[in-house]
Every structure is written in structure tokens, then in C-alpha cells.
Design a protein around this motif. Structure first.
Motif, PDB file in Angstrom:
ATOM      1  N   GLU A 127      75.198  49.816  50.858  1.00  0.00           N
ATOM      2  CA  GLU A 127      75.316  48.446  51.343  1.00  0.00           C
ATOM      3  C   GLU A 127      76.443  48.415  52.367  1.00  0.00           C
ATOM      4  O   GLU A 127      77.610  48.647  52.043  1.00  0.00           O
ATOM      5  CB  GLU A 127      75.596  47.479  50.191  1.00  0.00           C
ATOM      6  CG  GLU A 127      74.428  47.329  49.242  1.00  0.00           C
ATOM      7  CD  GLU A 127      74.671  46.267  48.191  1.00  0.00           C
ATOM      8  OE1 GLU A 127      75.530  45.390  48.439  1.00  0.00           O
ATOM      9  OE2 GLU A 127      74.031  46.317  47.140  1.00  0.00           O
ATOM     10  N   TRP A 150      68.139  56.185  52.147  1.00  0.00           N
ATOM     11  CA  TRP A 150      67.626  57.371  52.825  1.00  0.00           C
ATOM     12  C   TRP A 150      67.336  58.459  51.787  1.00  0.00           C
ATOM     13  O   TRP A 150      67.802  58.403  50.649  1.00  0.00           O
ATOM     14  CB  TRP A 150      68.611  57.893  53.867  1.00  0.00           C
ATOM     15  CG  TRP A 150      69.982  58.195  53.322  1.00  0.00           C
ATOM     16  CD1 TRP A 150      71.037  57.333  53.199  1.00  0.00           C
ATOM     17  CD2 TRP A 150      70.438  59.450  52.817  1.00  0.00           C
ATOM     18  NE1 TRP A 150      72.115  57.964  52.634  1.00  0.00           N
ATOM     19  CE2 TRP A 150      71.785  59.272  52.403  1.00  0.00           C
ATOM     20  CE3 TRP A 150      69.859  60.698  52.675  1.00  0.00           C
ATOM     21  CZ2 TRP A 150      72.547  60.299  51.854  1.00  0.00           C
ATOM     22  CZ3 TRP A 150      70.605  61.735  52.127  1.00  0.00           C
ATOM     23  CH2 TRP A 150      71.941  61.526  51.724  1.00  0.00           C
ATOM     24  N   GLY A 196      62.759  51.740  60.044  1.00  0.00           N
ATOM     25  CA  GLY A 196      63.077  53.099  59.620  1.00  0.00           C
ATOM     26  C   GLY A 196      61.987  54.061  60.019  1.00  0.00           C
ATOM     27  O   GLY A 196      61.183  53.782  60.921  1.00  0.00           O
ATOM     28  N   LYS A 243      65.462  53.944  55.779  1.00  0.00           N
ATOM     29  CA  LYS A 243      65.124  52.532  55.862  1.00  0.00           C
ATOM     30  C   LYS A 243      66.406  51.713  55.885  1.00  0.00           C
ATOM     31  O   LYS A 243      67.304  51.924  55.077  1.00  0.00           O
ATOM     32  CB  LYS A 243      64.264  52.101  54.665  1.00  0.00           C
ATOM     33  CG  LYS A 243      63.955  50.601  54.630  1.00  0.00           C
ATOM     34  CD  LYS A 243      63.227  50.209  53.353  1.00  0.00           C
ATOM     35  CE  LYS A 243      63.026  48.708  53.261  1.00  0.00           C
ATOM     36  NZ  LYS A 243      62.365  48.306  51.989  1.00  0.00           N
ATOM     37  N   ASN A 244      66.461  50.778  56.823  1.00  0.00           N
ATOM     38  CA  ASN A 244      67.572  49.833  56.863  1.00  0.00           C
ATOM     39  C   ASN A 244      67.017  48.413  56.801  1.00  0.00           C
ATOM     40  O   ASN A 244      66.147  48.039  57.595  1.00  0.00           O
ATOM     41  CB  ASN A 244      68.405  49.988  58.131  1.00  0.00           C
ATOM     42  CG  ASN A 244      69.613  49.060  58.117  1.00  0.00           C
ATOM     43  OD1 ASN A 244      70.474  49.163  57.258  1.00  0.00           O
ATOM     44  ND2 ASN A 244      69.661  48.127  59.059  1.00  0.00           N
ATOM     45  N   GLU A 245      67.510  47.653  55.840  1.00  0.00           N
ATOM     46  CA  GLU A 245      67.099  46.260  55.686  1.00  0.00           C
ATOM     47  C   GLU A 245      68.245  45.372  56.151  1.00  0.00           C
ATOM     48  O   GLU A 245      69.363  45.461  55.630  1.00  0.00           O
ATOM     49  CB  GLU A 245      66.755  45.963  54.231  1.00  0.00           C
ATOM     50  CG  GLU A 245      66.250  44.550  53.991  1.00  0.00           C
ATOM     51  CD  GLU A 245      65.930  44.294  52.536  1.00  0.00           C
ATOM     52  OE1 GLU A 245      64.744  44.390  52.173  1.00  0.00           O
ATOM     53  OE2 GLU A 245      66.873  44.031  51.762  1.00  0.00           O
ATOM     54  N   PHE A 246      67.953  44.514  57.115  1.00  0.00           N
ATOM     55  CA  PHE A 246      68.977  43.636  57.700  1.00  0.00           C
ATOM     56  C   PHE A 246      68.631  42.185  57.387  1.00  0.00           C
ATOM     57  O   PHE A 246      67.536  41.710  57.697  1.00  0.00           O
ATOM     58  CB  PHE A 246      69.048  43.846  59.222  1.00  0.00           C
ATOM     59  CG  PHE A 246      70.028  42.933  59.899  1.00  0.00           C
ATOM     60  CD1 PHE A 246      71.385  43.094  59.743  1.00  0.00           C
ATOM     61  CD2 PHE A 246      69.566  41.884  60.691  1.00  0.00           C
ATOM     62  CE1 PHE A 246      72.286  42.248  60.363  1.00  0.00           C
ATOM     63  CE2 PHE A 246      70.451  41.021  61.322  1.00  0.00           C
ATOM     64  CZ  PHE A 246      71.825  41.214  61.159  1.00  0.00           C
ATOM     65  N   SER A 283      63.240  44.965  58.345  1.00  0.00           N
ATOM     66  CA  SER A 283      63.369  46.346  57.880  1.00  0.00           C
ATOM     67  C   SER A 283      62.837  47.287  58.947  1.00  0.00           C
ATOM     68  O   SER A 283      61.804  47.017  59.565  1.00  0.00           O
ATOM     69  CB  SER A 283      62.605  46.555  56.575  1.00  0.00           C
ATOM     70  OG  SER A 283      63.128  45.755  55.549  1.00  0.00           O
ATOM     71  N   ASN A 314      73.497  44.525  55.658  1.00  0.00           N
ATOM     72  CA  ASN A 314      72.720  45.759  55.814  1.00  0.00           C
ATOM     73  C   ASN A 314      72.627  46.519  54.499  1.00  0.00           C
ATOM     74  O   ASN A 314      73.639  46.760  53.836  1.00  0.00           O
ATOM     75  CB  ASN A 314      73.362  46.675  56.864  1.00  0.00           C
ATOM     76  CG  ASN A 314      73.080  46.210  58.268  1.00  0.00           C
ATOM     77  OD1 ASN A 314      71.991  46.348  58.781  1.00  0.00           O
ATOM     78  ND2 ASN A 314      74.100  45.616  58.885  1.00  0.00           N
ATOM     79  N   HIS A 315      71.396  46.898  54.159  1.00  0.00           N
ATOM     80  CA  HIS A 315      71.151  47.744  52.996  1.00  0.00           C
ATOM     81  C   HIS A 315      70.398  48.980  53.486  1.00  0.00           C
ATOM     82  O   HIS A 315      69.232  48.913  53.880  1.00  0.00           O
ATOM     83  CB  HIS A 315      70.336  47.003  51.947  1.00  0.00           C
ATOM     84  CG  HIS A 315      70.137  47.788  50.684  1.00  0.00           C
ATOM     85  ND1 HIS A 315      69.196  47.463  49.735  1.00  0.00           N
ATOM     86  CD2 HIS A 315      70.764  48.901  50.213  1.00  0.00           C
ATOM     87  CE1 HIS A 315      69.240  48.327  48.738  1.00  0.00           C
ATOM     88  NE2 HIS A 315      70.191  49.223  49.014  1.00  0.00           N
ATOM     89  N   LEU A 316      71.070  50.126  53.455  1.00  0.00           N
ATOM     90  CA  LEU A 316      70.527  51.375  53.990  1.00  0.00           C
ATOM     91  C   LEU A 316      70.173  52.310  52.844  1.00  0.00           C
ATOM     92  O   LEU A 316      70.995  52.571  51.964  1.00  0.00           O
ATOM     93  CB  LEU A 316      71.554  52.043  54.909  1.00  0.00           C
ATOM     94  CG  LEU A 316      71.135  53.390  55.526  1.00  0.00           C
ATOM     95  CD1 LEU A 316      70.040  53.180  56.560  1.00  0.00           C
ATOM     96  CD2 LEU A 316      72.342  54.085  56.146  1.00  0.00           C
TER      97      LEU A 316
END
Length: 935
Positions: A435, A444, A522, A503-506, A520, A440-442
Motif C-alpha cells: 500500500e 506483484w 498492470g 497490478k496497481n489499483e489507484f 487498475s 495506491n495498492h500494488l
């Protein structure tokens, strides 16, 4: 590549900051309304800003609570406030607090507090399913334990529209089999343990390593587009709490196998130790230096033992290890027949299999939490699957093989095939969860997989038995219509794979009461290679048939002597060169999706660009167009997906999903190597096979009567362009292969699911009874195609027996899964579970036309082969003896149904069709007793 892995890991480790957190969840009831669910009540963590309200079903969940001890406050206008002190929040766990509110305060003994893993409780998974945008169903380890489920394959059958074939071992989602499914472990692709299949045997994942199993039945942009029926994701366990140490043991029998006084095993069994095969003699040298006769053992008992150990070191580092080994014996006997162009190619009514499978599994999971909000996790899983098989047919002297002799009164054929298959699978993953700031929640993942699937020393004998007469004794002769009918062969397969996901969730904005927007983005990467090599060494008589005669079919080894080779009675036949093929898969993709929520609506729109390239170079005897060649398949597409959810209220959800996906051909489906089964059925790849594009549409209604109950109805439709089917090819030597048999196939159906509590007791001596039920009705058809040349003449056709339409391979019209679970509120918990699974008839292989130049109504065709439907009934009983000891009893396949394949065959003499059984057998009932001990 190793340097790249190390650099990426160092990058994420250097910038990661993490803090361990837990979750509080549960259900609230209204004491003034007969304990009905209480919606809109306030739940807060005292002296913090953490809090939420219960939904219409009384469900609530507060996530990301730092570890520690808190007071939880429940309040509702007009009711007494309830405070629960000393609630200990632990890392990676869900604390379930279920209580009632009313005009008078609840006593503390009315509050039920339990602690479970973060995502494996029924309440947590139901909340996840309810909140999810896509059509997804999950089952966690808590429920799996209650149901007595021992592995992930069985776990999937507890989900609506999912069935498992006892005959093939495949998992079917909505009646569609192996090639339409995609399997991942923690979101990364996991290789198959069987090169004949796309997906790994989910039975290799015992439930003790599984946190949850989820089945997504519609496509979302962040997942691979190589799925059409859906995808299965297994979330593996990490250590929960400070430490764990346990041991389990199980012993049992298969009623078929234990009934064999001398259970046969291959001669290779002498070289098997602790489930690992070590070949001591090369296949060519083994012609005279290793016995050709089978071995035997008494009392083939099944066993399984497991050990689990884990510990937390300091405040940041956790280690979990789990390992197991199981050994299972199987025996079945029945009919095997094969028809080619309506002519009986071979017929045995005593086809027998002896099989011993030893699975050895080890998993180590390492988790390191930095400060703040991020963690890195590494895991390695090793699976060694050793299968020792002996196949026999014709021992009763009634076997028939058309190419050998066409006089059943004088001759019978006997076949014996001994084979040891050893598959070593090694899965390695590094996973990150970060986080970054508030928005942003990344996540991988990096993976490296290796599969060694070998058949290092396979023995096969085919002999003709000249039956005894009044004047002459029985005579054993070597079969002579091939040159390799007495043979030893080896097959080596090495698969390597690198994969990655990002994946990145914004969060653009989020307003719980009005609207929210998340973006999202990625990508995924997958690179896979395969090296295949096959060699065989045959033995043939130098002179006329019948010059070298074994004394009996149980002592064929008597003739394979150095003396018979030295004096010229026998010749050694070798291939001029090995059969080989090399496969390479390159898959790279990027995706973006937008998730917009406004009031009761949630819209998720995404698109994925995926480029898949498959290359196969081969050097195979008898390949079309010459021994050496290559084929390349290249697919670059954009795959859109839309998922819409409308929450009518907190009790009802409506969902709509539409997408485009692809079904890629596998290496073995486009490689022209002929694999021969023990029954002598041949499967050959097709160089001209192409991928299928699939268009999907789903609509679903979900109703949550209470906090642990669900009723849902789903309708779905699929349009499959250029569907891939297995078909039996006509010709002088029939074999199975793969074709795009039609331009289009259509599949549509309805699913009904219900998880209901039939009896619920709050009495400490009471019992609870739950029922789960799911039913699927499917309709499916494809238009068989004909290809015409420029001159208007038929070049090839897939129409046969005046049929222009036929069902889809592997699809059942009806699927039913149901279970009843009885549990108690006793001090020592007792559980009893009965489950049943049924899938109706399905097509095992599509039929085929006479040949490319004749009309489709000619009688030299092959009808489709049908796998008949059957019911599987299992039961599990478990009793907690002490806080540390649990006893269990399991009985699987209680009804012991006949597994049967049939084919309609045209009889030239009577000018009519009749049904013939091409394969039938029973697997027997498996019963076991087990004990588990937690230190």
C-alpha cells in the motif's frame, strides 16, 4: 533471468514498509425481533477511528486493524449499547464476533467470539462474494474441514456448475473441460503435472495447504484471456499466529484392490524407493538385463501421513512448512473395444488395470513484513507423483485384435503393458503486497516452474495365443504385425516456465454513500519451453512366426535371453533416430480496468491486450509432410470485459457480465507425435489446429436470506468460434486427434445454487444441519463443417452418419452437486457429512466422416463416443477427542457406479445401428481411518 529476479526482489524489498493487521467480522441479530438480522447497527473499535455499520443481513466487517487488544462497541438507536472488552486482534486472522442487540444489554455469555484465518471463514468469504464485482464463488479451509474435503479438486465440486470426471479426472466448469479452464496458484499460472492436460491435477493440493479455492466464471481484464469456462485460483496458506505443529496419519483400502490376492506391479517397482523411481538399467540394455515379468505384492493398503510446522521469528518473519506422502492402490476390470469405420478393431472383455500412485508433496512458505503497509512472501512447492501401472487384457484367451489374426476360434490375443510414470513438479513464487500512500495498492508476483514428466522404462508385450485342441496344446506366439510389439520405450519431457504479474489499483475518489472510482492497470508475462524425446527398442523374431515360443503368458521373460539374440532367433530393432519436439510459448499482456460505483450500481469496464505465440519444432517419424518440420501459431487480440452489479438492497444483487476470451491449443495438440495408450489407442497432434475465440454473456441474481445463506440463479451463453474437439480419425489405422470440427458452437444454460441452514440450535447439546445444493442445466451444439475446394468438390468434411449438428466434447446436459452436513454444539465437536455429485452423459470424442472424397452418408464412418453419466456418493465423519486429537472416517465412491463409454455402431448384416460398450469398469469403494494431532 536469475539476475533479473534478484534485482526486482531487491527493488521491492528496499522500498517495502509493512505493518501486520487483522480483521473483525461477524453478524448482528435483533433480540426484539426473534433474532432476525439487525441492519444499520454501528460497530466501532473504541478509541480509534475504525468502524462500520451492519448490512441488511446483519453482516459487518472492519479490516486493516493493527494487531493489539481492543474494546469493540455495538450500538443501535433505542437499544442498549454492548461493549466487548479484551478482543485480541491477531495478524492475518479474522475475529468473528456474533451477538444480539435489544432493549436490555446482552450478557457476555451470549456473545460468540471465534478466531479463524483471514480469508477462510464462511462469513468472510460470503462478504467477499457479496462485494465482488465479477461472478465468483469461493470455499475456504474452515468449510472444507467441516465437509471432510481432502483436496482442492473435491473442493471445486462444492461450487455450482462444477463437476469432476471419475473417468478422466478433469474438472468441468459449466460442463466444459480441461482446455477451457485456467488454473493459478496465488494468481500465477501453475503447470500441469500431466502433459496430456492443460491444468494441474487439483487433487495434488491437500486442503491443509489451501487457504481458499475460488472459481471465477466470467473473465476480468486482469486475468489471462486463455479461459472460456472460467478460472480456478488456489490461495495457499501462510502461517497464522505464532506457531503451528501438527501430525496426521491415515490408513485405508480400496475394495477392488484389496480383493486381489496378488496385486500386480511392474518390474520397475524394484527400483522404486520412498515414492521415487531410480532407473538402474538403460532401456536398451534392459532388453536382456531386466526381467519382463510383472511383480506382485500382498495386502495393497492405502496410507497417508502429513506433518505441518511453522514459527514466527521476531515481529516480522514467519515460516511454514507442510509435507505429506500418500500411497493409493487401484484395480479395475472391464470391457475395452475399439471400432474403426464400424468395424471391430479390437475387443477385450477382461481389460484390467493395476495402479499404485505415490504422491509426495512439500511446501515451504516464508513471509516477511516490513514496517508500515507492505509485505513480501516467498514460497516453494515440490510435488513428486509416481504412478506404477500394469495393464493386461486377453488373459481369458478371448482377446481379439483385427490386424493380428481374424480367426477368433483358433487364436486369442494377449496384451501386457508395464509403465512407471514419474512427474516432478517444482513451483517457486515471490509475491508482494504494498500500500503506497492512501490511494495506491500494488501487488506483484514472480514465478519459476519446472516439470519433469518421464516414462523412463515402459515395457509392452503383444502375443497371440493359439488355443489348445484335442490333439495340440496351447501355443504362445509373438505378435508379428508391427516389429515393435515386444518393446521397451522411454519418454522424457522437460518443461521450464517463467511468469510474472503486476497490478496497481489507484483510488481516484471514494465516497461510501455516493460514488467511487478505481483504476487498475498492470500486465502479465509467461514464457514456457518444452523439450520432448522418445525412444523405443523392439524385439522381433528372425525367422517365421512361432519359432520362439514363451512357456506361458506369465513367463514371457524366458525367451528374452542373450542366447536367443546371439544365435539369431531374435533381432533387436531400434529407431533410426529419436522422436523429438521442442515447444515454446510466449505470452505477454497489459490491461486496464475502471471500476465506478454510484449508489446501488457498480460498473467495471476493462480491456486486455494479449499476444500469444506458440512455436513447435519437431522431428517425428511419420509426421505429415516429412519427418522434420515446424509450426507457429500467433494470436494478438484485445479482449474486452464488462461486469455490472446492481445492489437492489443488502439482500439482493443482480449481476451482468460480457467478455471475449480465447482457447489456445496445447503443445501436445499441435505436435505430430503419436502417443500409444496401454489399450493401444493412439493420440496424435494436428499441425493445422487453431485457437478458438469465445464470446461470453452471464446474468446472475443473488439472494442472501441470512448472514450465512445464499440462493442464486444464473443464466449464461457462450459462442465458441472454431471449437477444438477430440475426434477419432477414420482410416486403415484409426487414431484420435484434434480438429476445429465446426465454425461455431453455442453453449447456454441455467445454474441454481442454494446454501441453507435447515436446523440451527443454540443449545450446547444441540445439533445443526446445513444443506448445499447446486444444479446446472446446459444446452450445447455445434454445426459440423465441410470444406470445399475451388472446383466445388469436397476437400474434407466432419459430417458423419447424416449428422450436421452434434454436442460439444466434454459438456454434460445436467450437473448436480449436493451435500448435507451435521455438526454439534458439544464440548467435543462432531461432524458428519454426506455429499453426492452427478454429471450426465458427455461426449468423450466426436465422430468422423468416411474420408474427404466420399459423401457423408457412407457407412464407413465413426459415431461419437459417449461417456455415460454416473453418481458419486461420499461420506465423512469426524470426532474431536481432545483439544489436540481428532479422529476421522471417510468412505468415497460408496455406490461404486460403472464407468462406461458407449458408441453407436452400424451393423452391415442387419442394416441397423446398435449401441456397443467401448470401455467399462468400476473403481471400487475407498475407506479410510485417520487421526490428526496438534501439539
Amino acid at each position: 533471468m536469475k539476475k533479473l529476479f534478484a534485482q526486482i526482489l531487491f527493488f521491492f524489498s528496499a522500498f517495502a514498509f509493512a505493518q501486520e493487521t487483522g480483521t473483525i467480522a461477524g453478524a448482528l441479530s435483533d433480540k426484539e425481533m426473534n433474532n432476525e438480522p439487525l441492519p444499520f447497527a454501528n460497530v466501532t473499535v473504541k478509541n480509534t477511528s475504525k468502524g462500520t455499520t451492519s448490512d441488511f443481513d446483519g453482516l459487518y466487517k472492519i479490516e486493516n486493524i493493527p494487531t493489539g487488544t481492543y474494546t469493540i462497541v455495538f450500538s443501535f438507536i433505542g437499544y442498549e449499547t454492548v461493549e466487548i472488552p479484551n478482543v485480541k486482534v491477531e495478524a492475518d486472522k479474522v475475529i468473528e464476533i456474533n451477538t444480539g442487540l435489544g432493549a436490555s444489554a446482552a450478557a457476555l455469555d451470549e456473545v460468540m467470539i471465534t478466531t479463524v484465518s483471514r480469508r477462510d471463514s464462511e462469513v468472510a468469504l460470503l462478504l467477499d462474494q457479496k462485494d465482488a464485482v465479477d461472478i465468483k464463488e469461493s470455499i475456504g479451509s474452515q468449510e472444507l474441514t467441516k465437509l471432510g474435503v481432502s483436496d482442492a479438486a473435491t473442493a471445486t465440486t462444492k461450487i455450482s456448475g462444477v463437476s469432476s470426471s471419475e473417468a478422466s479426472g478433469d474438472v468441468y466448469v459449466r460442463g466444459l473441460g480441461d482446455r477451457y479452464l485456467y488454473t493459478t496458484l496465488n494468481g500465477l499460472p501453475v503447470p500441469s503435472d500431466n502433459i496430456d492436460k492443460k491444468n494441474i491435477d487439483l487433487g495434488l493440493f491437500p486442503t491443509r495447504v489451501v487457504q481458499s479455492v475460488s472459481v471465477s466464471k466470467n473473465f476480468s481484464a486482469e486475468n489471462s484471456a486463455d479461459q472460456s469456462s472460467g478460472s480456478v485460483n488456489i490461495n495457499s496458506k501462510s502461517l497464522v499466529g505464532l506457531s503451528e505443529l501438527g501430525f496426521g496419519a491415515q490408513v485405508g483400502v480400496n475394495t477392488n484392490a484389496i480383493g486381489e490376492e496378488n496385486f500386480k506391479q511392474s518390474v520397475n517397482s524394484n527400483d522404486i524407493s520412498l515414492g521415487f523411481y531410480n532407473q538402474k538399467t538403460a532401456s536398451e540394455d534392459a532388453i536382456v538385463n531386466q526381467n519382463w515379468n510383472t511383480e506382485s505384492r500382498k495386502l495393497p493398503m492405502n496410507y497417508k501421513y502429513t506433518v505441518t510446522a511453522g514459527k514466527k521469528f521476531g515481529e516480522k518473519f514467519k515460516v511454514l512448512f507442510t509435507g505429506s506422502q500418500s500411497s493409493n492402490f487401484e484395480y479395475n476390470e472391464g470391457i475395452f473395444q475399439q471400432f474403426n469405420r464400424n468395424i471391430d478393431d479390437s475387443k477385450f472383455n477382461d481389460a484390467t488395470y493395476y495402479r499404485n500412485t505415490v504422491n509426495t508433496t512439500g511446501l515451504i512458505d516464508l513471509k516477511y513484513a516490513f514496517n508500515k503497509k507492505n509485505e513480501v512472501r516467498a514460497l516453494s512447492m515440490f510435488v513428486n507423483k509416481m504412478t506404477d501401472e500394469v495393464y493386461e487384457s486377453g488373459r481369458n484367451r478371448e482377446g481379439f485384435v483385427f490386424e493380428e489374426v481374424n480367426n477368433e476360434d483358433q487364436y486369442g490375443q494377449y496384451v501386457k503393458d508395464q509403465n512407471t510414470k514419474q512427474t516432478k513438479l517444482w513451483v517457486n513464487q515471490i509475491l508482494g503486497d504494498h500500500e503506497i500512500g492512501e490511494r495506491n495498492h500494488l501487488t506483484w508476483g514472480l514465478g519459476y516452474n519446472q516439470v519433469d514428466a518421464d516414462e523412463p522404462n515402459r515395457l509392452r508385450n503383444e502375443v497371440n495365443i493359439k488355443k489348445a485342441t484335442d490333439t495340440d496344446p496351447e501355443l504362445i506366439e509373438l505378435a508379428n504385425q508391427g516389429g515393435f510389439q515386444q518393446r521397451r520405450s522411454s519418454q522424457i519431457i522437460d518443461d521450464l516456465e517463467y511468469n510474472a504479474r503486476l497490478k496497481n489499483e489507484f483510488k481516484v475518489f471514494e465516497n461510501d454513500t455516493v460514488s467511487s472510482l478505481k483504476i487498475s492497470a498492470g500486465g502479465n508475462f509467461r514464457y514456457k519451453t518444452r523439450d520432448f524425446e522418445s525412444d523405443k527398442f523392439g524385439v522381433d523374431e528372425a525367422g517365421a512366426p512361432g519359432q520362439v515360443t514363451p512357456p506361458s503368458i506369465d513367463d514371457l521373460n524366458a525367451i528374452f535371453t542373450q542366447e536367443n539374440f546371439d544365435n539369431g532367433n531374435l533381432n533387436l530393432i531400434t529407431q533410426s533416430k529419436s522422436d523429438t519436439y521442442d515447444g515454446e510459448l510466449n505470452s505477454a499482456s497489459g490491461f486496464v480496468s475502471f471500476n465506478y460505483g454510484i449508489k446501488k450500481f457498480n460498473f467495471n469496464l476493462g480491456a486486455r491486450y494479449q499476444k500469444d505465440e506458440i512455436n513447435v519444432d519437431y522431428d517425428v517419424a511419420g509426421a505429415p509432410g516429412g519427418r522434420e518440420g515446424s509450426t507457429t501459431k500467433d494470436y494478438s487480440n484485445i479482449y474486452p470485459a464488462i461486469n455490472i452489479k446492481y445492489a437492489l438492497n443488502n439482500k439482493n444483487n443482480f449481476r451482468l457480465a460480457a467478455s471475449k476470451t480465447i482457447t489456445l491449443p496445447e503443445f501436445k495438440e499441435i505436435s505430430p507425435f503419436p502417443y500409444v495408450s496401454p489399450t493401444n489407442q493412439i493420440v496424435v497432434g494436428n499441425l493445422d489446429l487453431e485457437a478458438s475465440n469465445v464470446y461470453n454473456l452471464d446474468a446472475k441474481w443473488e439472494f442472501f436470506p441470512t448472514n450465512k445463506e445464499l440462493i442464486s440463479v444464473t443464466g449464461f451463453y457462450k459462442s465458441i468460434q472454431d471449437p477444438i474437439n477430440k475426434t477419432f480419425l477414420r482410416g486403415s489405422s484409426g487414431y484420435f486427434t484434434y480438429y476445429n470440427t465446426s465454425d461455431k458452437a453455442e453453449v447456454y444454460g441455467l445454474e441454481l445454487e442454494a446454501n441453507l441452514g435447515l436446523i440451527k440450535s443454540d443449545n450446547e447439546k444441540g445439533v445443526n444441519l446445513d444443506m448445499s445444493f447446486n444444479f446446472t442445466r446446459m444446452w450445447h451444439e455445434q454445426d459440423l463443417k465441410t470444406i470445399y475446394g475451388e472446383d466445388g468438390n469436397i476437400e474434407s468434411t466432419f459430417k458423419y452418419n447424416n449428422k450436421s449438428e452434434v454436442g460439444l466434447e466434454g459438456a454434460s446436459d445436467y450437473i448436480l452437486n449436493t451435500a448435507l452436513n451435521l455438526s454439534t454444539n458439544w464440548e467435543r465437536e462432531f461432524n458428519a457429512n454426506v455429499s453426492a455429485n452427478y454429471a450426465s452423459d458427455k461426449i468423450y470424442a466426436i465422430g468422423s466422416a468416411p474420408d474427404s472424397q466420399t459423401v457423408s452418408d457412407s457407412k464407413l464412418y465413426n459415431n461419437e463416443i459417449i461417456e455415460k453419466g454416473f453418481v458419486i456418493l461420499n461420506t465423512t465423519i469426524s470426532q474431536e477427542i481432545t483439544d489436540k486429537i481428532n479422529l476421522s472416517f471417510k468412505a468415497n465412491n460408496l455406490l461404486n457406479p460403472k464407468i462406461e463409454r458407449t458408441q453407436d455402431v452400424y451393423d452391415f448384416a442387419s442394416d441397423r445401428e446398435y449401441s456397443e460398450t467401448t470401455r467399462s469398469y468400476k473403481n471400487g469403494v475407498s475407506v479410510s481411518l485417520g487421526v490428526n494431532y496438534k501439539f
